[in-house]
Design an enzyme around this catalytic site. Structure first.
Site, PDB file in Angstrom:
ATOM      1  N   LYS A 139      -9.362  14.183  -2.574  1.00 33.41           N
ATOM      2  CA  LYS A 139      -9.510  15.160  -1.495  1.00 33.41           C
ATOM      3  C   LYS A 139     -10.886  15.041  -0.848  1.00 33.41           C
ATOM      4  CE  LYS A 139      -9.480  20.083  -0.415  1.00 33.41           C
ATOM      5  NZ  LYS A 139      -9.038  21.440  -0.814  1.00 33.41           N
ATOM      6  N   HIS A 278      26.695 -12.675   0.306  1.00 30.25           N
ATOM      7  CA  HIS A 278      26.562 -11.406   1.021  1.00 30.25           C
ATOM      8  C   HIS A 278      27.099 -10.246   0.188  1.00 30.25           C
ATOM      9  CE1 HIS A 278      25.162 -13.487   4.577  1.00 30.25           C
ATOM     10  NE2 HIS A 278      26.182 -14.313   4.461  1.00 30.25           N
TER      11      HIS A 278
END
Length: 517
Positions: A139, A278
């Site tokens: 922070k 695929h």
């Protein structure tokens, strides 16, 4: 803005490189504060440190649960250096700045994975002070450098040598990394408690994952991509596999490797080969040997197999490797590769070899996640299988023979892994025709017949969902199909059964659907 550090707090569970880092800081005039095992290590390494109790004026207590949760620590981290009121408060209370925080957290993840670990030990490895310091430092990154990854030690030292301190750009990047670190940590803990209490779908869901590797691109070259893996997953598969050889994996490779691995795990009793294109299995077969299984799998669709991905549920041996080397393949995935097989296959420099280890282990209790725009869908994994297919109901007049039952059991396993609408034509040992991903089921049946390279006479059909009309059954009968396995459950089941009886086809209803979208 460059901040020259005067004081660092170092407390890490992963101690690789930390003594060297502390020595480098001390050599540059930085005071070192430390705790517990880290303090012990640094002192043994000849580094002068201030222990946390000396710094706070308050002893570590409650078996170490409380040591850094103190105003002298968090005030030293969180104060805004250019805020006059903050500095007034710091002076009033005799607080000192902490400019570098090097902290990583108690090994919760590693503890959970230990054999025979108790719940009490797991709970004790939930870090409290560590995440608090990390978040405080992140922070206040405008002034404080937070390091949660030992790989960043050298980066910080190099920047200090180059500029006398750390830049805001670096501190902000390290803060970003720190918040990801604590978020992952908390999400692993949340997942543990969800599993402990049997909460499958919590009100708030987080998916913990670590980046394993970057991709050259995603499904298409204009899409960026990276591969992430989830902590605590032990099941053999694409996430736990090791690449032994070949060029970098692509996004589509990883998706197809996963498809191959999931199929071969459904066949544990005998050698099996699947060939993926695929994500669909364009050929799957069993055999007395892996070589025989490969020959049968390739027969199903040799054209589509070109450039495909092969999955094997046994160690790839020399004979199988020699045959595999004859075809252009992208990837071979297997539990292991013999020394001779590796020597043969590694002659193809671009062929990826993926070793995924023992397939007989238990499946992990994880959810299947599908992403949609702005949200995710969660569901159980489709791990359903039948122990005794002969015990399933047969609504047709003619009952299946033993050979047909074996063929239907095989076809049903394959159908689960084919994109819906899915139709499989198969014999006892191999898929013969595959119809995948069509908008109508009868089209899938026609495509499966069109794709077949061997006669379909005497084969069976598997359908991943019920037949909405009798047309697919009629289509199957035209091809000489003698038995059909499907979920049943259509409002036209009687019509479908009647069609089967007209053609003398044996039929089994599973009561289970295997849609794969």
């Amino acid at each position: 803005m460059i901040v020259k550090p005067e004081r660092a707090l170092i407390s890490v569970s992963k101690k690789e490189g930390v003594a060297e880092f502390a020595k480098e800081l001390a050599a540059r005039g930085v005071e070192i504060i430390s705790t517990g095992g880290t303090a012990k290590l640094l002192k043994e390494s000849g580094i002068k440190i201030t222990e946390i109790g000396e710094f706070t004026g308050f002893p570590e207590m409650l078996d170490g649960r409380v040591k850094t949760l103190h105003p002298r620590v968090h005030g030293g981290i969180l104060n805004v250096r250019d805020d006059a009121e903050h500095q007034k408060t710091m002076k009033e209370h005799g607080l000192k700045n902490i400019d570098i925080v090097a902290v990583n957290l108690y090994p919760f993840e590693e503890t959970v994975c230990k054999a025979g670990v108790s719940l009490d030990e797991i709970i004790e490895n939930i870090d409290i002070g560590g995440p608090s310091m990390v978040r405080s430092a992140a922070k206040n990154h405008k002034f404080v450098t937070i390091i949660v990854d030992g790989a960043d030690y050298k980066r910080v030292i190099a920047e200090m040598d180059a500029s006398g301190g750390t830049s805001l750009e670096t501190r902000r990047d390290l803060a970003r990394k720190a918040y990801g670190h604590t978020a992952l940590y908390d999400s692993i803990i949340a997942g543990f408690f969800n599993n402990l209490l049997g909460v499958k779908f919590p009100d708030e869901y987080t998916l913990p994952a670590r980046k394993k590797q970057g991709m050259r691109y995603g499904e298409n070259p204009h899409q960026d991509s990276a591969f992430y893996v989830q902590p605590l997953i032990k099941e053999a598969g694409v996430s736990t596999g090791v690449q032994l050889h070949g060029k970098e994996l692509s996004f589509n490779n990883i998706v197809d490797i996963n498809a191959a691995a999931e199929i071969i795990k459904d066949f544990c009793g005998e050698p099996v080969i699947t060939i993926i294109k695929h994500t669909n299995p364009c050929g799957t077969a069993t055999g007395a040997t892996l070589l025989e299984a490969y020959g049968r799998a390739l027969e199903c669709d040799p054209v589509s197999a070109f450039g495909g991905i092969v999955g094997a549920n046994r160690e790839v041996d020399k004979a199988t490797a020699e045959k595999l080397a004859e075809l252009f393949l992208e990837v071979i995935v297997a539990p292991s590769f013999s020394k001779e097989a590796k020597e043969i296959l590694e002659q193809k420099k671009n062929l990826r070899l993926i070793e995924i280890g023992d397939l007989s282990g238990a499946r992990d209790n994880e959810l299947d996640v599908k992403k949609v725009t702005g949200g995710v869908l969660l569901q159980d994994r489709d791990l359903h299988s039948f122990d005794d297919i002969a015990a399933l109901p047969s609504p047709s007049k003619r009952k299946p023979t033993e050979g047909e039952l074996k063929a239907m059991a095989f076809a049903w396993k394959v159908a689960k892994h084919v994109k819906s609408n899915a139709i499989i034509y198969a014999n006892e040992y191999q898929s013969i025709g595959v119809g995948a991903g069509q908008m109508s089921r009868v089209d899938s049946a026609k495509i499966a017949a069109f794709k077949a390279k061997k006669p379909l006479e005497g084969c069976v059909m598997a359908s991943d969902a019920f037949f909405p009309f009798r047309d697919s059954v009629d289509q199957a009968a035209e091809q000489g199909i003698t038995a059909i396995i499907s979920p049943g459950g259509s409002i036209r089941d009687e019509e479908v059964i009647q069609a089967a009886d007209e053609h003398g086809i044996a039929m089994i209803f599973t009561g289970i659907r295997h849609f794969k979208h």
